[in-house]
Enzyme design. Structure first.
Site, mmCIF file in Angstrom:
data_model
loop_
_atom_site.group_PDB
_atom_site.id
_atom_site.type_symbol
_atom_site.label_atom_id
_atom_site.label_comp_id
_atom_site.label_asym_id
_atom_site.label_seq_id
_atom_site.Cartn_x
_atom_site.Cartn_y
_atom_site.Cartn_z
ATOM 1 N N GLY A 13 0.693 -1.095 0.047
ATOM 2 C CA GLY A 13 0.082 0.099 -0.072
ATOM 3 C C GLY A 13 0.863 1.278 -0.061
ATOM 4 N N GLY A 15 0.597 5.476 1.058
ATOM 5 C CA GLY A 15 -0.119 6.659 1.784
ATOM 6 C C GLY A 15 0.731 8.157 1.587
ATOM 7 N N GLY A 16 0.164 9.350 2.153
ATOM 8 C CA GLY A 16 0.661 10.161 1.643
ATOM 9 C C GLY A 16 2.058 10.610 2.213
ATOM 10 N N VAL A 20 4.275 0.976 2.137
ATOM 11 C CA VAL A 20 4.166 -0.300 2.889
ATOM 12 C C VAL A 20 4.536 -1.535 1.886
ATOM 13 C CG1 VAL A 20 3.208 -1.696 4.665
ATOM 14 C CG2 VAL A 20 2.966 0.635 4.838
ATOM 15 N N LYS A 35 7.833 -0.307 6.344
ATOM 16 C CA LYS A 35 7.225 0.846 6.037
ATOM 17 C C LYS A 35 8.430 1.936 5.656
ATOM 18 C CE LYS A 35 3.867 4.380 6.899
ATOM 19 N NZ LYS A 35 2.659 4.909 7.629
ATOM 20 N N ASP A 134 -2.765 9.650 14.777
ATOM 21 C CA ASP A 134 -3.527 9.468 13.294
ATOM 22 C C ASP A 134 -4.399 8.185 13.577
ATOM 23 O OD1 ASP A 134 -3.904 9.913 10.786
ATOM 24 O OD2 ASP A 134 -2.286 9.097 10.032
#
Length: 473
Positions: A13, A15-16, A20, A35, A134
């Site tokens: 995946g 993200g911003g 990962v 990550k 978060d």
């Protein structure tokens, strides 16, 4: 190869602020998740150094929580070209965000399970002095084994979303950031609880409580009352209090979750096909019912008992007449006739039948069936030393009914019972489809069929009945 130890396999995946990967730990021979913390190249060098330093420090803090069952374990931090790579537990499952995207909002029961897992994770983190900052559906992992785990503790150190200013170092995701953090207040655990409230709101309603196109909506707009939260309404609205001092603590939130009552339908809301009853129904047999059940067994029929008593009374009267007859002819003062002896045997047999019914009733552990909005739980004790209990949840069923002395359930395809589960709970395939999950006539300890049928009709709603016989099911 990262750090001369972790070989990247494939990307899981993005993200911003990072990617990962699934990786293989060549030293231990196991797979892990790793990550890469990645920041926007447009950030000033000073800010980048500060954020990277903070990422490494807080990842090491998160590693102190590695033994908690609801936290994704952090194993290692490897720096490559001044960029931290966080080595974590590889979870066999998917995120809550993926679950909501593929299947829509959660049931209230499943949302309560998620709330319990995340709250216990936050409890351990805050006790250790670690603030997540978060909490959101993308960081809540749902393992295939049913576990709920919170990921990315202290790792979400920045966000490149254009709606957030990088220089302000606002850490978090739009729609989940607590109001006090938008005002620049110091981060603490109460902000995590607000983010959890937004996560649960999203989980049951399918939308965020505040629009993401307005970064300060959590400060300026009132909270819309959740329509589908049911017993979680009080908990969610409490977590989303704008004033952090009015939010429940983690301990208070867990207590609210455990004691969450079933709420009545609001007057303005239309009644659904499956209204939630207010109180659960518990069905079991009283001592008197058990006695009556044993007396219905052929050798203990009530008619036999009455007949024995009648013969005994008649025998006593006959013997009394015979003794008076003997006395009239100067016979013995009292004679026990053979007829009376036989009658006494019948009487003792009747006493045994009656007494055995009461004794068996007193020592019989009657079955207990509990029906509520979660599902139906059967508890059966075939012997004093044995106990069998299992629960069938409504969401696993297509239909349920009472047929030929059995409770028959038709399961959804994804919840078909395994052979092991059937054997462990004495569940058998029903002739004509479905599964016999409870037998009503195998012993006096079985519960009253009418009460059970009424309870099922009340709580199962549209699921009551054979789904093959119901049109448009």
């Amino acid at each position: 190869m990262i750090g001369e130890r972790y070989r990247l396999i494939r990307r899981l995946g993005e993200g911003g602020f990072g990617q990962v990967w699934k990786a293989h730990d060549s030293a231990l021979g196991v797979n892990v998740a790793i990550k890469q913390v990645r920041l926007d190249d447009s950030l000033p060098d000073e800010t980048r150094v500060e954020l990277l330093t903070r990422a490494g420090r807080e990842a090491r803090n998160a590693a102190r929580l590695r033994d908690h069952p609801h936290i994704v374990t952090v194993y290692d931090v490897v720096e490559v070209d001044d960029t931290p790579w966080i080595v974590m537990q590889l979870v066999d499952g998917h995120s809550l965000a993926e679950e909501l995207e593929e299947h829509g909002p959660l049931t209230v029961d499943r949302a309560a399970d998620v709330a319990g897992g995340v709250l216990r994770a936050l409890e351990a983190a805050h006790r250790a002095g670690v603030v997540h900052r978060d909490v959101k559906p993308a960081n809540v992992m749902l393992a295939k084994s049913g576990e709920v785990l919170l990921a990315d503790f202290g790792i979400a150190v920045g966000h490149t979303d254009p709606r957030l200013t990088a220089t302000a170092l606002v850490i978090g995701s739009p729609g989940y950031i607590a109001p006090e953090r938008l005002q620049g207040a110091q981060n603490d655990g109460r902000a995590d609880l607000f983010s959890l409230g937004a996560t649960l709101y999203k989980a049951v309603e399918g939308v965020l409580p505040f629009p993401t196109d307005n970064p300060i909506a959590a400060l300026t707009e009132p909270l819309p009352t959740p329509a589908n939260a049911d017993r979680l309404t009080t908990l969610i609205t409490g977590l989303l209090e704008k004033d952090p001092t009015r939010r429940p603590t983690v301990a208070e939130a867990l207590a609210m979750l455990d004691a969450a009552p079933d709420l009545p339908e609001p007057p303005s809301k239309k009644v659904t096909k499956n209204p939630v009853p207010h109180k659960p129904v518990t069905i079991t047999n009283s001592t008197r019912e058990l006695v009556e059940a044993y007396e219905k067994i052929p050798w203990g029929d009530r008619t036999v008992n009455v007949s024995c008593a009648g013969i005994f009374i008649g025998g006593i009267a006959t013997d009394f007449v015979l003794n008076h007859y003997y006395a009239a002819f100067n016979g013995p003062a009292w004679v026990v006739t053979p007829f009376l002896l036989w009658i006494s045997v019948f009487f003792l047999l009747g006493c045994y039948v009656v007494a055995s019914s009461w004794l068996k009733a007193l020592y019989t552990r009657s079955d207990v069936v509990t029906i509520n909005h979660h599902g139906i739980t059967f508890t059966h004790r075939p012997k004093l030393s044995q106990l069998r209990s299992f629960t069938v949840r409504w969401e696993t069923l297509e239909g349920i009914s009472v047929d030929k002395g059995c409770v028959v359930a038709w399961f959804n395809k994804t919840f078909e019972p395994t052979a092991e589960w059937q054997t462990a709970n004495s569940v058998k395939p029903h002739q004509g489809g479905g599964f016999d999950i409870y037998t009503l006539a195998d012993s006096p300890s079985a519960v009253d069929p009418k009460r059970l049928r009424d309870g099922l009709q009340k709580f199962a709603g549209a699921r009551y009945g054979n789904p093959k016989r119901v049109p448009n099911r």
